[in-house]
Design a protein around this motif. Structure first.
Motif: not given
Length: 157
Positions: A1-10, A117-121
């Motif tokens: 399952m991929a993890l996603s992280f949101s940022f307030k910057k571009d 940012y998404t990443i799947d390990h």
């Protein structure tokens, strides 16, 4: 399952920070790693980030404590490639002296007023009988560590 992280910057600002060797070393040290080195090579369209990180894993489960030294050296390689709407790449983590390989695919893209940012390990452990149990434990450790790194990055932007 991929993890996603949101940022307030571009994505450009996040990418710059995530590929700054000084930032990555300080991040590792601030998050409790014993030592870290980092190097980035390439050009604006494709580059490689390499790190060596020494971590101490206290409280290993009993089924791992006999096989794994709590002090581990991790070799991290990230291959970044520019795309039409951000960056994507591949990550490999090797744990020195252990039958463990961690591979991941990741992407960093603009979304709304910020970026994601998404990443799947994928974890592979070559230990008969208990390999699957070890893989599950290591994946949890990787995801917990990544969550702390992404929160550190968000707080530093």
């Amino acid at each position: 399952m991929a993890l996603s992280f949101s940022f307030k910057k571009d994505a450009s600002e996040v990418c710059t920070m995530m590929n700054d060797p000084e930032f990555r070393i300080q991040q590792a040290l601030d998050l409790g790693e014993e030592s870290a080195t980092c190097d980035v090579s390439g050009d604006d369209d494709a580059w490689t980030l390499t790190m060596e990180r020494v971590v101490i894993r206290d409280g290993l489960p009993s089924f791992l404590a006999k096989m794994f030294d709590p002090r581990q050296t991790m070799h991290v390689t990230e291959e970044w490639r520019a795309t039409d709407n951000g960056w994507e790449g591949d990550q490999t983590i090797l744990i020195q002296g252990q039958p463990v390989t961690i591979n991941a695919a990741f992407a960093l893209r603009d979304e709304g007023k910020g970026s994601v940012y998404t990443i799947d390990h994928k974890v592979k452990v070559k230990i008969p009988v208990i390999g699957g149990k070890v893989e599950k434990f290591i994946k949890g450790q990787i995801e917990d560590g990544l969550s702390a790194e992404m929160q550190y990055t968000a707080d530093s932007l």
